[in-house]
Write an enzyme that holds these catalytic residues in place. Structure first.
Site, PDB file in Angstrom:
ATOM      1  N   HIS A  75      40.089  61.561  30.987  1.00  0.00           N
ATOM      2  CA  HIS A  75      39.859  62.937  31.451  1.00  0.00           C
ATOM      3  C   HIS A  75      38.861  62.922  32.597  1.00  0.00           C
ATOM      4  O   HIS A  75      37.731  62.476  32.432  1.00  0.00           O
ATOM      5  CB  HIS A  75      39.268  63.797  30.328  1.00  0.00           C
ATOM      6  CG  HIS A  75      40.239  64.107  29.230  1.00  0.00           C
ATOM      7  ND1 HIS A  75      39.986  65.045  28.270  1.00  0.00           N
ATOM      8  CD2 HIS A  75      41.468  63.619  28.964  1.00  0.00           C
ATOM      9  CE1 HIS A  75      41.010  65.117  27.442  1.00  0.00           C
ATOM     10  NE2 HIS A  75      41.922  64.253  27.833  1.00  0.00           N
ATOM     11  N   TYR A 204      35.187  73.758  26.027  1.00  0.00           N
ATOM     12  CA  TYR A 204      34.047  74.170  25.194  1.00  0.00           C
ATOM     13  C   TYR A 204      33.855  75.669  25.396  1.00  0.00           C
ATOM     14  O   TYR A 204      33.636  76.109  26.526  1.00  0.00           O
ATOM     15  CB  TYR A 204      32.766  73.471  25.639  1.00  0.00           C
ATOM     16  CG  TYR A 204      32.667  72.008  25.268  1.00  0.00           C
ATOM     17  CD1 TYR A 204      33.259  71.015  26.058  1.00  0.00           C
ATOM     18  CD2 TYR A 204      31.956  71.608  24.139  1.00  0.00           C
ATOM     19  CE1 TYR A 204      33.139  69.667  25.717  1.00  0.00           C
ATOM     20  CE2 TYR A 204      31.830  70.260  23.801  1.00  0.00           C
ATOM     21  CZ  TYR A 204      32.428  69.298  24.590  1.00  0.00           C
ATOM     22  OH  TYR A 204      32.313  67.968  24.264  1.00  0.00           O
ATOM     23  N   PRO A 296      27.559  66.963  17.228  1.00  0.00           N
ATOM     24  CA  PRO A 296      28.723  66.446  17.965  1.00  0.00           C
ATOM     25  C   PRO A 296      29.008  67.135  19.293  1.00  0.00           C
ATOM     26  O   PRO A 296      29.871  66.671  20.046  1.00  0.00           O
ATOM     27  CB  PRO A 296      29.883  66.681  16.982  1.00  0.00           C
ATOM     28  CG  PRO A 296      29.428  67.783  16.089  1.00  0.00           C
ATOM     29  CD  PRO A 296      27.942  67.641  15.971  1.00  0.00           C
ATOM     30  N   LYS A 300      28.287  62.255  21.702  1.00  0.00           N
ATOM     31  CA  LYS A 300      27.502  61.048  22.001  1.00  0.00           C
ATOM     32  C   LYS A 300      27.435  60.020  20.870  1.00  0.00           C
ATOM     33  O   LYS A 300      27.016  58.880  21.101  1.00  0.00           O
ATOM     34  CB  LYS A 300      26.052  61.451  22.365  1.00  0.00           C
ATOM     35  CG  LYS A 300      25.941  62.209  23.656  1.00  0.00           C
ATOM     36  CD  LYS A 300      26.099  61.277  24.843  1.00  0.00           C
ATOM     37  CE  LYS A 300      26.326  61.983  26.140  1.00  0.00           C
ATOM     38  NZ  LYS A 300      27.601  61.713  26.776  1.00  0.00           N
ATOM     39  N   TYR A 388      27.365  63.774  30.546  1.00  0.00           N
ATOM     40  CA  TYR A 388      28.564  63.787  29.706  1.00  0.00           C
ATOM     41  C   TYR A 388      29.350  62.470  29.828  1.00  0.00           C
ATOM     42  O   TYR A 388      29.823  61.933  28.826  1.00  0.00           O
ATOM     43  CB  TYR A 388      29.449  64.992  30.058  1.00  0.00           C
ATOM     44  CG  TYR A 388      30.437  65.304  28.957  1.00  0.00           C
ATOM     45  CD1 TYR A 388      30.052  66.049  27.843  1.00  0.00           C
ATOM     46  CD2 TYR A 388      31.739  64.823  29.010  1.00  0.00           C
ATOM     47  CE1 TYR A 388      30.944  66.301  26.805  1.00  0.00           C
ATOM     48  CE2 TYR A 388      32.638  65.070  27.986  1.00  0.00           C
ATOM     49  CZ  TYR A 388      32.227  65.823  26.889  1.00  0.00           C
ATOM     50  OH  TYR A 388      33.108  66.062  25.867  1.00  0.00           O
TER      51      TYR A 388
HETATM   52  C1  PHB Z   1      36.757  65.350  19.431  1.00  0.00           C
HETATM   53  O1  PHB Z   1      37.777  65.251  20.116  1.00  0.00           O
HETATM   54  O2  PHB Z   1      36.766  65.069  18.225  1.00  0.00           O
HETATM   55  C2  PHB Z   1      35.506  65.841  20.043  1.00  0.00           C
HETATM   56  C3  PHB Z   1      35.456  66.113  21.386  1.00  0.00           C
HETATM   57  C4  PHB Z   1      34.278  66.564  21.958  1.00  0.00           C
HETATM   58  C5  PHB Z   1      33.163  66.744  21.172  1.00  0.00           C
HETATM   59  C6  PHB Z   1      33.196  66.461  19.823  1.00  0.00           C
HETATM   60  C7  PHB Z   1      34.380  66.010  19.246  1.00  0.00           C
HETATM   61  O3  PHB Z   1      32.015  67.202  21.728  1.00  0.00           O
END
Ligand code: PHB
Ligand code: APR
Length: 402
Positions: A75, A204, A296, A300, A388
């Site tokens: 990505h 997000y 999460p 990280k 990120y």
């Molecule tokens: C996930 O795809 O499980 C995932 C992606 C981004 C995050 C946390 C989990 O910040």
């Protein structure tokens, strides 16, 4: 009683333990990995799935990237959504071409177990009553019961890679560790759904009703999360209620919305920030979730496990090849610099994108302003992007012979 010896005893076959075992193998250092769960359990356990550029590069340099190259999803950007609008952050454009790769942690673990088995070095699953001792001596021990036999494994060093709920950290005498902890007033309800992802990149979202996250695992499987109270029983959520809430929070004014499909897994996880320092006691070294937990939101967790292992691998290699102990002594300080920056980022992502039960109207407007600034300022987007995709690893790949 079976008595045996190894150079490095590794407790736990998660990403930290398996990566370390392979890195040591590549440097001709012997290890034994002891895991208390079954192989199937360790592989099937559903976890996060975002790999930083540095983690991908490390796996490639270690030659354990075949699965990642085949089915990892690279990505180059992500979306931040608020007030019904998605704003793209061009991760690659802002970081000179770095990206993240979505590849489930269970796939990472499966690949690393295969690599371990391929080396012929020992990996015990289903070990019972695992304990560590003599941590202050030059021959610390890992004791466990396996398949009807008691084992006493004498080691030069022990790597505590047994995660947050493991037995190694509690084996360190009282008063040695300082614990830094922060609990959050919310958790994540996560689902896997048989639905093609409706976006190529993560979204997000901060919504009036709370945080939501759109992610994926493959071209046919969508992974979604929803902010809920931390102790929310999953039984309170029917599949229909989950989809209603997901769509309500995620659908944007331009009509973008996740595809719906059969839910194949659902669970609630609480969130915490946690650091135990120093990450060493005597000849026991803490790595990964055994030493630190991040919420999460910054994606990280697995990446910090990888960077700890790199630092530990360098120190052990220098000890065995050149008799150098100074990098073992610096292990904790070197790791903690990167750990704390990731803690700060994860806390910031979490507090900026979630609604707290005790927040004021002022707090919420400040959050919106934070996101408005983030998505309109080149400097702010660059800052998010470089964190990120992953801040630099503290040590070079050359230092571990890669
Ligand atoms: C996930 O795809 O499980 C995932 C992606 C981004 C995050 C946390 C989990 O910040
Ligand atoms: N004896 C042996 N093994 C143990 C014991 C024990 N007493 N207790 C726990 N373990 C094992 C667990 O079953 C697990 O397989 O240690 C392993 C720890 O793995 P993880 O929890 O995955 O931790 P780590 O390898 O540090 O990886 C960090 O995992 O939790 C996620 O999101 C986190 O992505 C991050 C990553």
């Amino acid at each position: 009683m079976s008595r045996h010896a190894t150079q490095v005893g590794i407790v736990g076959a998660g990403p930290a333990g398996l990566l370390l075992g392979h890195l040591l193998h590549l440097n001709g250092i012997d290890s034994v990995i002891v895991e208390n769960r079954s192989r199937e359990y360790v592989i099937d356990r559903v976890r996060a799935g975002v790999l930083e550029q540095g983690t991908v590069d490390l796996m490639q340099a270690m030659g354990v990237d075949a699965g990642l190259q085949r089915s990892g999803l690279r990505h180059d950007g992500l979306y931040i959504s608020f007030n019904g609008r998605r704003h793209r952050i061009d991760l690659a454009g802002l970081t000179g071409g770095k990206a993240i790769t979505v590849y489930g942690q269970n796939e990472v673990v499966r690949d690393l177990i295969d690599a371990r088995v391929g080396t012929g070095r020992p990996l015990y699953f289903d070990a019972k009553d695992v304990s560590v001792g003599d941590l202050d001596s030059t021959t610390p021990s890992v004791r466990f019961h396996h398949d009807g036999t008691d084992h006493d494994l004498r080691c030069d060093f022990i790597a505590a890679c047994d995660g947050f709920h493991g037995i190694c950290r509690p084996s360190i005498p009282d008063g040695v560790l300082t614990i830094y902890e922060r609990l959050y007033q919310f958790g994540w309800l996560g689902i896997l759904a048989e639905a093609p992802p409706s976006s190529d990149e993560l979204v997000y979202t901060l919504h009036e009703r709370g945080f939501a996250l759109f992610s994926m695992r493959s071209p046919t499987v969508t992974r979604l999360y929803l902010q809920v109270p931390p102790d929310e029983p999953i039984e309170h959520w029917s599949d229909e209620a989950i989809w209603n809430e997901m769509l309500r929070r995620m659908t944007t004014r331009d009509g973008w919305t996740p595809n719906i499909g059969r839910i194949i897994q659902k669970s609630v996880t609480p969130m915490r920030s946690f650091v135990a320092a120093p990450m060493r006691h005597g000849r026991l070294f803490l790595a990964g979730d055994a030493a630190h937990i991040v919420p999460p939101t910054g994606a990280k967790g697995l990446n910090l496990a990888a960077s700890d292992v790199l630092v530990l691998g360098r120190a052990l290699k220098a000890f065995y090849e050149r008799g150098r102990a100074d990098w073992l002594d610096e292990y904790s300080d070197v790791c903690l610099r990167r750990v704390w920056k990731a803690q700060r980022f994860s806390w910031w992502m979490t507090s900026t994108l979630h609604r707290s039960p005790d927040e004021t109207a002022f707090d919420h407007q400040r959050q919106i302003a934070d996101l408005d600034y983030l998505t309109s300022s080149h400097a702010a987007m660059t800052s998010l992007a470089e964190q990120y995709v992953g801040l630099p690893m503290e040590v070079s790949f050359e230092s571990v012979g890669l």
